[in-house]
Design an enzyme around this catalytic site. Structure first.
Site, PDB file in Angstrom:
ATOM      1  N   LYS A  40       0.845  -1.205   0.000  1.00 25.60           N
ATOM      2  CA  LYS A  40       0.000   0.000   0.000  1.00 25.60           C
ATOM      3  C   LYS A  40       0.881   1.256   0.000  1.00 25.60           C
ATOM      4  O   LYS A  40       2.077   1.174   0.310  1.00 25.60           O
ATOM      5  CB  LYS A  40      -0.924  -0.010   1.224  1.00 25.60           C
ATOM      6  CG  LYS A  40      -0.207  -0.025   2.577  1.00 25.60           C
ATOM      7  CD  LYS A  40      -1.167  -0.337   3.715  1.00 25.60           C
ATOM      8  CE  LYS A  40      -0.460  -0.341   5.052  1.00 25.60           C
ATOM      9  NZ  LYS A  40      -1.325  -0.876   6.140  1.00 25.60           N
ATOM     10  N   ARG A 140     -11.018  -0.126  14.411  1.00 28.89           N
ATOM     11  CA  ARG A 140     -10.979   0.589  13.129  1.00 28.89           C
ATOM     12  C   ARG A 140     -12.128   0.115  12.233  1.00 28.89           C
ATOM     13  O   ARG A 140     -13.090   0.834  12.050  1.00 28.89           O
ATOM     14  CB  ARG A 140      -9.613   0.367  12.474  1.00 28.89           C
ATOM     15  CG  ARG A 140      -9.305   1.289  11.323  1.00 28.89           C
ATOM     16  CD  ARG A 140      -7.828   1.309  10.992  1.00 28.89           C
ATOM     17  NE  ARG A 140      -7.277   0.036  10.534  1.00 28.89           N
ATOM     18  CZ  ARG A 140      -6.015  -0.137  10.161  1.00 28.89           C
ATOM     19  NH1 ARG A 140      -5.164   0.871  10.201  1.00 28.89           N
ATOM     20  NH2 ARG A 140      -5.577  -1.322   9.759  1.00 28.89           N
ATOM     21  N   HIS A 171      -6.705  -7.531  13.022  1.00 26.85           N
ATOM     22  CA  HIS A 171      -5.478  -6.731  13.017  1.00 26.85           C
ATOM     23  C   HIS A 171      -5.151  -6.346  14.455  1.00 26.85           C
ATOM     24  O   HIS A 171      -6.032  -5.930  15.199  1.00 26.85           O
ATOM     25  CB  HIS A 171      -5.724  -5.479  12.164  1.00 26.85           C
ATOM     26  CG  HIS A 171      -4.485  -4.697  11.841  1.00 26.85           C
ATOM     27  ND1 HIS A 171      -3.343  -5.277  11.345  1.00 26.85           N
ATOM     28  CD2 HIS A 171      -4.224  -3.371  11.926  1.00 26.85           C
ATOM     29  CE1 HIS A 171      -2.426  -4.331  11.144  1.00 26.85           C
ATOM     30  NE2 HIS A 171      -2.932  -3.177  11.481  1.00 26.85           N
ATOM     31  N   ARG A 224       0.331 -10.795   6.513  1.00 23.64           N
ATOM     32  CA  ARG A 224       0.322  -9.524   5.772  1.00 23.64           C
ATOM     33  C   ARG A 224       1.590  -8.784   6.171  1.00 23.64           C
ATOM     34  O   ARG A 224       1.657  -8.133   7.200  1.00 23.64           O
ATOM     35  CB  ARG A 224      -0.930  -8.711   6.149  1.00 23.64           C
ATOM     36  CG  ARG A 224      -2.237  -9.498   6.030  1.00 23.64           C
ATOM     37  CD  ARG A 224      -3.429  -8.635   6.380  1.00 23.64           C
ATOM     38  NE  ARG A 224      -3.378  -8.059   7.711  1.00 23.64           N
ATOM     39  CZ  ARG A 224      -3.926  -8.599   8.798  1.00 23.64           C
ATOM     40  NH1 ARG A 224      -4.575  -9.740   8.722  1.00 23.64           N
ATOM     41  NH2 ARG A 224      -3.831  -7.993   9.960  1.00 23.64           N
ATOM     42  N   TYR A 269      13.459  31.655   5.315  1.00 22.72           N
ATOM     43  CA  TYR A 269      12.231  32.356   5.695  1.00 22.72           C
ATOM     44  C   TYR A 269      12.225  32.662   7.182  1.00 22.72           C
ATOM     45  O   TYR A 269      12.616  31.838   8.009  1.00 22.72           O
ATOM     46  CB  TYR A 269      11.002  31.499   5.381  1.00 22.72           C
ATOM     47  CG  TYR A 269      10.667  31.410   3.911  1.00 22.72           C
ATOM     48  CD1 TYR A 269      10.353  32.555   3.180  1.00 22.72           C
ATOM     49  CD2 TYR A 269      10.658  30.181   3.262  1.00 22.72           C
ATOM     50  CE1 TYR A 269      10.030  32.462   1.828  1.00 22.72           C
ATOM     51  CE2 TYR A 269      10.345  30.079   1.915  1.00 22.72           C
ATOM     52  CZ  TYR A 269      10.034  31.225   1.197  1.00 22.72           C
ATOM     53  OH  TYR A 269       9.720  31.129  -0.123  1.00 22.72           O
ATOM     54  N   CYS A 315      12.380  25.070   3.310  1.00 19.03           N
ATOM     55  CA  CYS A 315      11.433  25.638   2.343  1.00 19.03           C
ATOM     56  C   CYS A 315      10.693  24.506   1.622  1.00 19.03           C
ATOM     57  O   CYS A 315      10.971  23.334   1.833  1.00 19.03           O
ATOM     58  CB  CYS A 315      12.142  26.485   1.293  1.00 19.03           C
ATOM     59  SG  CYS A 315      13.385  27.609   1.924  1.00 19.03           S
ATOM     60  N   MET A 316       9.779  24.867   0.736  1.00 22.87           N
ATOM     61  CA  MET A 316       9.004  23.867   0.015  1.00 22.87           C
ATOM     62  C   MET A 316       9.895  23.000  -0.863  1.00 22.87           C
ATOM     63  O   MET A 316       9.680  21.799  -0.993  1.00 22.87           O
ATOM     64  CB  MET A 316       7.938  24.556  -0.843  1.00 22.87           C
ATOM     65  CG  MET A 316       6.938  23.591  -1.453  1.00 22.87           C
ATOM     66  SD  MET A 316       5.764  24.399  -2.554  1.00 22.87           S
ATOM     67  CE  MET A 316       4.687  25.213  -1.404  1.00 22.87           C
ATOM     68  N   ASP A 317      10.933  23.606  -1.465  1.00 25.05           N
ATOM     69  CA  ASP A 317      11.738  22.899  -2.470  1.00 25.05           C
ATOM     70  C   ASP A 317      13.231  22.862  -2.178  1.00 25.05           C
ATOM     71  O   ASP A 317      13.990  22.254  -2.928  1.00 25.05           O
ATOM     72  CB  ASP A 317      11.557  23.564  -3.837  1.00 25.05           C
ATOM     73  CG  ASP A 317      10.128  23.988  -4.059  1.00 25.05           C
ATOM     74  OD1 ASP A 317       9.276  23.096  -4.154  1.00 25.05           O
ATOM     75  OD2 ASP A 317       9.866  25.205  -4.091  1.00 25.05           O
TER      76      ASP A 317
HETATM   77  C1  LIG Z   1      -0.710  -1.827   6.864  1.00 22.76           C
HETATM   78  C2  LIG Z   1      -1.308  -3.098   7.351  1.00 22.76           C
HETATM   79  C3  LIG Z   1      -0.494  -4.238   7.522  1.00 22.76           C
HETATM   80  C4  LIG Z   1       1.013  -4.211   7.407  1.00 22.76           C
HETATM   81  O1  LIG Z   1       1.548  -3.771   8.630  1.00 22.76           O
HETATM   82  P1  LIG Z   1       3.139  -3.714   8.861  1.00 22.76           P
HETATM   83  O2  LIG Z   1       3.276  -3.249  10.262  1.00 22.76           O
HETATM   84  O3  LIG Z   1       3.671  -2.709   7.887  1.00 22.76           O
HETATM   85  O4  LIG Z   1       3.652  -5.076   8.617  1.00 22.76           O
HETATM   86  C5  LIG Z   1      -1.122  -5.435   7.848  1.00 22.76           C
HETATM   87  N1  LIG Z   1      -2.457  -5.492   8.024  1.00 22.76           N
HETATM   88  C6  LIG Z   1      -3.251  -4.423   7.899  1.00 22.76           C
HETATM   89  C7  LIG Z   1      -4.719  -4.570   8.123  1.00 22.76           C
HETATM   90  C8  LIG Z   1      -2.707  -3.178   7.572  1.00 22.76           C
HETATM   91  O5  LIG Z   1      -3.504  -2.121   7.473  1.00 22.76           O
END
Ligand SMILES: *Cc1c(COP(=O)(O)O)cnc(C)c1O
Length: 374
Positions: A40, A140, A171, A224, A269, A315-317
């Site tokens: 992601k 969540r 999770h 995951r 700035y 700064c921004m850049d």
């Molecule tokens: C982002 C996420 C993960 C991965 O978590 P890490 O700590 O980066 O391994 C696993 N499960 C869910 C639901 C997540 O949102």
């Protein structure tokens, strides 16, 4: 956003480090447990498609993303492997997800009924693959009670031609903590909820990186795996990983301008920094629009093997640094990574910024091109 191909500033991603971090975990898994690489947010800033390709070679059999568009990016790049969207998806995107064989997370029985209706109405032959989310304490998304969960299971059964019950998961909120009290509470709640799930779907999964690294027994048959795959310790050093994590990301640029400044002149700035003596000042062509946060004023970069302080406001850049001596424009500047025997890690920068390395990594914007080595 324009990608800065004509500038010497880049995020360099070491494929060999990714491979090492992913394959080392893959080898620790019980036989039959699948590794889904979490890519992601553009692969935590490392480039989702490239990371996915390396992950496949390192043993990953699928991917997780946060939003459907991230899944479609992988499909467009030719990746045909299973992909799970971890966040909730709008009903109107259900037909696309079904046709592209992208699995969606579900936390409402009503949503399931409507999704099935939509697929029937549009005569879409491919069933939608769903993973039921269980909220055991993250607070969540997901079902919190057996009652709610049973309704979802019933909805799937009723529309089994349109809905393919592929997985169920939860999770953890504290898997990265040395204190496992809350973790155990979540495990108990998960087991309690799972009592009503018969038969079990293909994938039962609970593990992010931290869970898989430090609570491996809980893994179920899929993990995951995110942060650790990029070489980032999810516990920020509180717990020691079972193998060495190798950071895959380096960020470099070069001095765009160097000048000698007389005493009493201000920099940046707000004129917040004033020279007290003759000073060599370098300009670095990266700013907060690239992901170099404004609160990094006072932090440092590495030039010629030495830490050089960031002076004045970022700064921004661009931002300015104080140099130990005269240097040529074009001299390499390391924002993240090693130079000689010194190193600036994402963790160092996150600590200074009062945040976590996840946020720094995915915060480097598209304006910095991604380059791949090894
Ligand atoms: C982002 C996420 C993960 C991965 O978590 P890490 O700590 O980066 O391994 C696993 N499960 C869910 C639901 C997540 O949102």
């Amino acid at each position: 956003m324009a990608v800065g191909v004509h500038r010497n500033a880049q995020v360099i991603v070491n494929r060999a480090a990714l491979y090492h971090n992913i394959h080392s975990e893959y080898e620790r898994l019980d036989h039959g447990t699948r590794l889904f690489m979490v890519v992601k947010a553009n692969g935590y800033g490392h480039g989702a498609v490239e990371v996915a390709k390396v992950a496949k070679k390192a043993g990953a059999s699928g991917f997780c993303v946060a939003i459907l568009d991230e899944a479609l990016e992988l499909r467009k790049a030719g990746l045909q492997d299973p992909i799970l969207v971890l966040g909730l998806t709008d009903l109107n995107a259900v037909p696309v997800a079904a046709k592209e064989h992208v699995s969606l997370t579900v936390s409402s029985a009503k949503w399931l009924q409507k999704a099935a209706q939509l697929l029937r109405k549009q005569s879409i032959k491919d069933p939608l693959r769903v993973h039921i989310g269980l909220d055991t304490g993250m607070g969540r998304i997901g079902f919190q009670t057996q009652t709610g969960l049973k309704q979802a299971l019933k909805a799937i059964k009723q529309d089994h031609n349109q809905l393919d019950f592929e997985g169920i998961f939860t999770h953890f909120a504290t898997a990265d903590s040395p204190d496992d009290k809350y973790f155990k509470l979540q495990v108990n709640r998960f087991n309690k909820l799972m009592e009503v799930v018969k038969p079990r779907p293909k994938f039962v999964h609970v593990s992010n990186s931290a869970t898989s690294l430090w609570h491996q027994k809980c893994n179920g048959n899929m993990i995951r795996y995110g942060a650790a795959g990029y070489g980032l310790n999810p516990s920020a050093g509180a717990l020691k990983p079972p193998f060495k994590l190798e950071p895959a990301m380096t960020v470099t640029t070069e001095l765009s301008y160097v000048k000698l400044v007389k005493p009493g002149r201000s920099i940046g700035y707000g004129a917040t920094y004033t020279t007290g003596d003759d000073q060599w000042i370098g300009t670095v062509p990266i700013g907060y629009a690239d992901g170099f946060h404004r609160n990094l004023k006072g932090f440092h970069v590495l030039i010629d093997g030495q830490f050089c302080p960031v002076i004045g406001q970022v700064c921004m850049d661009q931002f300015m640094v104080r140099l130990p001596h005269q240097m040529e424009p074009g001299t390499k500047v390391t924002i993240i990574g090693k130079d000689g025997d010194k190193e600036i890690s994402l963790q160092d920068m996150a600590d200074y910024s009062h945040t976590i390395h996840y946020e720094i990594a995915c915060g480097f914007t598209e304006r910095l091109p991604r380059k791949y080595i090894n």
